[in-house]
Write a protein that holds these residues in place. Structure first.
Motif, PDB file in Angstrom:
ATOM      1  N   ARG A  13      46.045  -6.386 -57.493  1.00 48.00           N
ATOM      2  CA  ARG A  13      45.435  -5.611 -56.330  1.00 48.00           C
ATOM      3  C   ARG A  13      46.074  -4.673 -55.498  1.00 48.00           C
ATOM      4  N   LEU A  14      47.359  -5.001 -55.294  1.00 51.87           N
ATOM      5  CA  LEU A  14      48.074  -4.217 -54.640  1.00 51.87           C
ATOM      6  C   LEU A  14      48.612  -2.841 -55.582  1.00 51.87           C
ATOM      7  N   ARG A  15      48.660  -3.080 -56.837  1.00 55.73           N
ATOM      8  CA  ARG A  15      48.920  -1.858 -57.654  1.00 55.73           C
ATOM      9  C   ARG A  15      47.914  -0.878 -57.757  1.00 55.73           C
ATOM     10  N   ILE A  16      46.612  -1.499 -57.538  1.00 58.68           N
ATOM     11  CA  ILE A  16      45.463  -0.609 -57.385  1.00 58.68           C
ATOM     12  C   ILE A  16      45.330   0.141 -56.078  1.00 58.68           C
ATOM     13  N   VAL A  17      45.606  -0.508 -55.072  1.00 59.49           N
ATOM     14  CA  VAL A  17      45.993   0.234 -53.750  1.00 59.49           C
ATOM     15  C   VAL A  17      46.513   1.170 -53.643  1.00 59.49           C
ATOM     16  N   GLU A  18      47.771   0.901 -54.450  1.00 58.54           N
ATOM     17  CA  GLU A  18      49.042   2.072 -54.481  1.00 58.54           C
ATOM     18  C   GLU A  18      48.568   3.042 -55.393  1.00 58.54           C
ATOM     19  N   LEU A  19      47.857   2.743 -56.495  1.00 56.96           N
ATOM     20  CA  LEU A  19      47.260   3.876 -57.472  1.00 56.96           C
ATOM     21  C   LEU A  19      46.353   4.709 -56.618  1.00 56.96           C
ATOM     22  N   LEU A  20      45.640   4.167 -55.805  1.00 57.12           N
ATOM     23  CA  LEU A  20      44.397   5.004 -54.990  1.00 57.12           C
ATOM     24  C   LEU A  20      45.268   5.733 -53.858  1.00 57.12           C
ATOM     25  N   ASP A  22      47.322   8.139 -54.516  1.00 59.73           N
ATOM     26  CA  ASP A  22      46.897   9.566 -55.041  1.00 59.73           C
ATOM     27  C   ASP A  22      45.699  10.172 -55.228  1.00 59.73           C
ATOM     28  N   GLY A  23      44.627   9.305 -54.777  1.00 59.35           N
ATOM     29  CA  GLY A  23      43.427   9.922 -54.735  1.00 59.35           C
ATOM     30  C   GLY A  23      42.293   8.970 -55.314  1.00 59.35           C
ATOM     31  N   PRO A  24      41.126   9.117 -55.297  1.00 55.95           N
ATOM     32  CA  PRO A  24      39.809   8.494 -55.827  1.00 55.95           C
ATOM     33  C   PRO A  24      39.818   8.336 -57.306  1.00 55.95           C
ATOM     34  N   GLN A  25      39.580   7.244 -57.974  1.00 53.71           N
ATOM     35  CA  GLN A  25      39.694   7.152 -59.425  1.00 53.71           C
ATOM     36  C   GLN A  25      38.372   6.068 -59.685  1.00 53.71           C
ATOM     37  N   ALA A  26      38.011   6.388 -60.844  1.00 47.18           N
ATOM     38  CA  ALA A  26      37.060   5.689 -61.656  1.00 47.18           C
ATOM     39  C   ALA A  26      37.626   4.403 -62.146  1.00 47.18           C
ATOM     40  N   VAL A  27      36.822   3.289 -62.197  1.00 44.77           N
ATOM     41  CA  VAL A  27      37.245   2.231 -62.764  1.00 44.77           C
ATOM     42  C   VAL A  27      38.027   2.193 -64.198  1.00 44.77           C
ATOM     43  N   GLY A  28      37.401   2.933 -64.970  1.00 40.89           N
ATOM     44  CA  GLY A  28      38.046   3.214 -66.395  1.00 40.89           C
ATOM     45  C   GLY A  28      39.485   3.568 -66.175  1.00 40.89           C
ATOM     46  N   VAL A  29      39.718   4.618 -65.304  1.00 41.44           N
ATOM     47  CA  VAL A  29      41.064   5.245 -65.422  1.00 41.44           C
ATOM     48  C   VAL A  29      41.975   4.174 -64.719  1.00 41.44           C
ATOM     49  N   ILE A  30      41.610   3.560 -63.655  1.00 44.28           N
ATOM     50  CA  ILE A  30      42.405   2.475 -63.026  1.00 44.28           C
ATOM     51  C   ILE A  30      42.787   1.359 -64.052  1.00 44.28           C
ATOM     52  N   ALA A  31      41.694   0.965 -64.775  1.00 45.83           N
ATOM     53  CA  ALA A  31      42.040  -0.063 -65.999  1.00 45.83           C
ATOM     54  C   ALA A  31      43.118   0.551 -66.836  1.00 45.83           C
ATOM     55  N   ASP A  32      42.861   1.695 -67.413  1.00 49.39           N
ATOM     56  CA  ASP A  32      43.750   2.179 -68.372  1.00 49.39           C
ATOM     57  C   ASP A  32      45.198   2.465 -67.560  1.00 49.39           C
ATOM     58  N   THR A  33      45.028   2.836 -66.594  1.00 52.37           N
ATOM     59  CA  THR A  33      46.647   3.174 -65.916  1.00 52.37           C
ATOM     60  C   THR A  33      47.488   1.851 -65.895  1.00 52.37           C
ATOM     61  N   LEU A  34      46.678   0.804 -65.419  1.00 46.57           N
ATOM     62  CA  LEU A  34      47.533  -0.499 -64.959  1.00 46.57           C
ATOM     63  C   LEU A  34      47.413  -1.259 -66.243  1.00 46.57           C
ATOM     64  N   GLY A  35      46.777  -0.776 -67.264  1.00 49.80           N
ATOM     65  CA  GLY A  35      47.053  -1.822 -68.285  1.00 49.80           C
ATOM     66  C   GLY A  35      46.127  -3.217 -68.450  1.00 49.80           C
ATOM     67  N   LEU A  36      44.792  -2.989 -67.697  1.00 49.84           N
ATOM     68  CA  LEU A  36      44.047  -4.231 -67.256  1.00 49.84           C
ATOM     69  C   LEU A  36      42.718  -3.913 -68.012  1.00 49.84           C
ATOM     70  N   LEU A  53      39.324  -2.644 -48.048  1.00 47.45           N
ATOM     71  CA  LEU A  53      40.608  -1.908 -48.326  1.00 47.45           C
ATOM     72  C   LEU A  53      40.311  -0.415 -49.247  1.00 47.45           C
ATOM     73  N   VAL A  54      39.146  -0.921 -49.963  1.00 43.10           N
ATOM     74  CA  VAL A  54      38.729   0.330 -50.837  1.00 43.10           C
ATOM     75  C   VAL A  54      37.158   0.548 -50.523  1.00 43.10           C
ATOM     76  N   GLU A  55      36.857   1.556 -50.926  1.00 38.02           N
ATOM     77  CA  GLU A  55      35.157   1.990 -50.738  1.00 38.02           C
ATOM     78  C   GLU A  55      34.631   2.714 -51.852  1.00 38.02           C
ATOM     79  N   VAL A  56      33.647   2.906 -52.142  1.00 29.75           N
ATOM     80  CA  VAL A  56      32.977   3.383 -53.055  1.00 29.75           C
ATOM     81  C   VAL A  56      32.403   4.546 -52.835  1.00 29.75           C
ATOM     82  N   GLU A  57      32.520   5.837 -53.580  1.00 24.51           N
ATOM     83  CA  GLU A  57      32.270   7.180 -53.475  1.00 24.51           C
ATOM     84  C   GLU A  57      31.452   7.559 -54.495  1.00 24.51           C
TER      85      GLU A  57
END
Lengths: 106, 164
Positions: A13-20, A22-36, A53-57
């Motif tokens: 979850r910390l990695r997700i926050v760090e990834l975001l 750089d800007g908003p991302q879709a679930v798929g991109v987050i999953a691919d980037t973090l290998g989850l 900590l996050v919100e949906v757009e």
């Protein structure tokens, strides 16, 4: 408050926050980037959302996740408080030292 | 008044530094002697007070500081001295007793003379793992919270800068 920290105490979850950062991302991109896998990421995002900590757009057909300032400001306040503990403590030490110096000069 | 700097180092250490207007022998004495420690160690502005303070300042000796905040139960920090080189260097272990299972930090404090009448104090706290640092740090005043300090510190300041 505790919810905010608990949400961030999980490394992915910390990695997700760090990834975001750089800007908003879709679930798929987050999953691919973090290998989850996507269900894992969705679950983490849900926890982060509850902790503000996050919100949906919603953008066209896509749901993008972005950082929510509300939770992050809470953390900032808390960090500030931790710093104050040491600042306060060392200000007091300063007074003690001034006192010792004065006594020695007498 | 001199300023206090607090930073993280690597993923398992915290560094706190400050300059004091007195030579190292006085600062060392104030830092170690229990009679003085009890006057400054509990952050009073945050409602904490020292309940008891004992220190046997010699290599192999131990110390125990007990503080209490408001009407909450008191809690103790304790450890042993590994190196006592007055007035320039001090190494000791520090455990937060309510979470003793998490292990202890090794704290190295150096007192360096600056000019004739000042001392630069640097306190370097190293925890057994990154996770323990998170736990110990976040128990500063409130239990059960965990946070990766340096990552979040960086993150929050970046976000604040971006939001301004």
């Amino acid at each position: 408050m505790i919810e905010t920290f608990t949400a961030l105490s999980e490394p992915n979850r910390l990695r997700i926050v760090e990834l975001l950062r750089d800007g908003p991302q879709a679930v798929g991109v987050i999953a691919d980037t973090l290998g989850l896998n996507q269900p894992q990421v969705s679950k983490h995002l849900n926890t982060l959302k509850k902790a503000h900590l996050v919100e949906v757009e919603a953008k066209a057909q896509q749901r993008l996740y972005r950082l929510d300032m509300q939770g992050l400001q809470l953390i900032d306040q808390w960090l500030d408080r931790y710093r104050r503990i040491w600042t306060d403590r060392l200000d007091q030490l300063d007074d003690v030292i001034a006192d010792m110096t004065r006594k020695q000069e007498e | 008044m001199n300023t206090t700097d607090m930073t993280t180092e690597g993923d398992d250490a915290i560094v706190i530094s400050r300059t004091f207007n007195a030579p190292p022998r006085i600062v060392f004495e104030a830092w170690t002697n229990a009679d003085f420690v009890k006057k400054w160690w509990a952050p009073k502005a945050l409602g904490a007070q020292m309940v008891s303070c004992e220190a046997d300042v010699r290599e192999g000796g131990g110390y125990r500081y007990v503080i209490q905040s408001g009407d909450q139960p008191p809690f103790a920090f304790s450890g042993n001295y590994i190196e006592v080189s007055a007035p320039s260097r001090l190494v000791y272990t520090q455990a937060f007793e309510p979470m003793a299972d998490a292990g202890y930090a090794t704290v190295t404090v150096t007192f360096e003379a600056v000019g004739a009448n000042q001392t630069r104090m640097v306190s370097h706290e190293r925890y057994p793992t990154a996770e323990v640092r998170e736990m110990v740090l976040s128990t500063g005043m409130e239990k059960g919270m965990r946070i990766t300090m340096d990552q979040l510190d960086e993150l929050v300041s970046e976000l604040q800068a971006a939001g301004e």
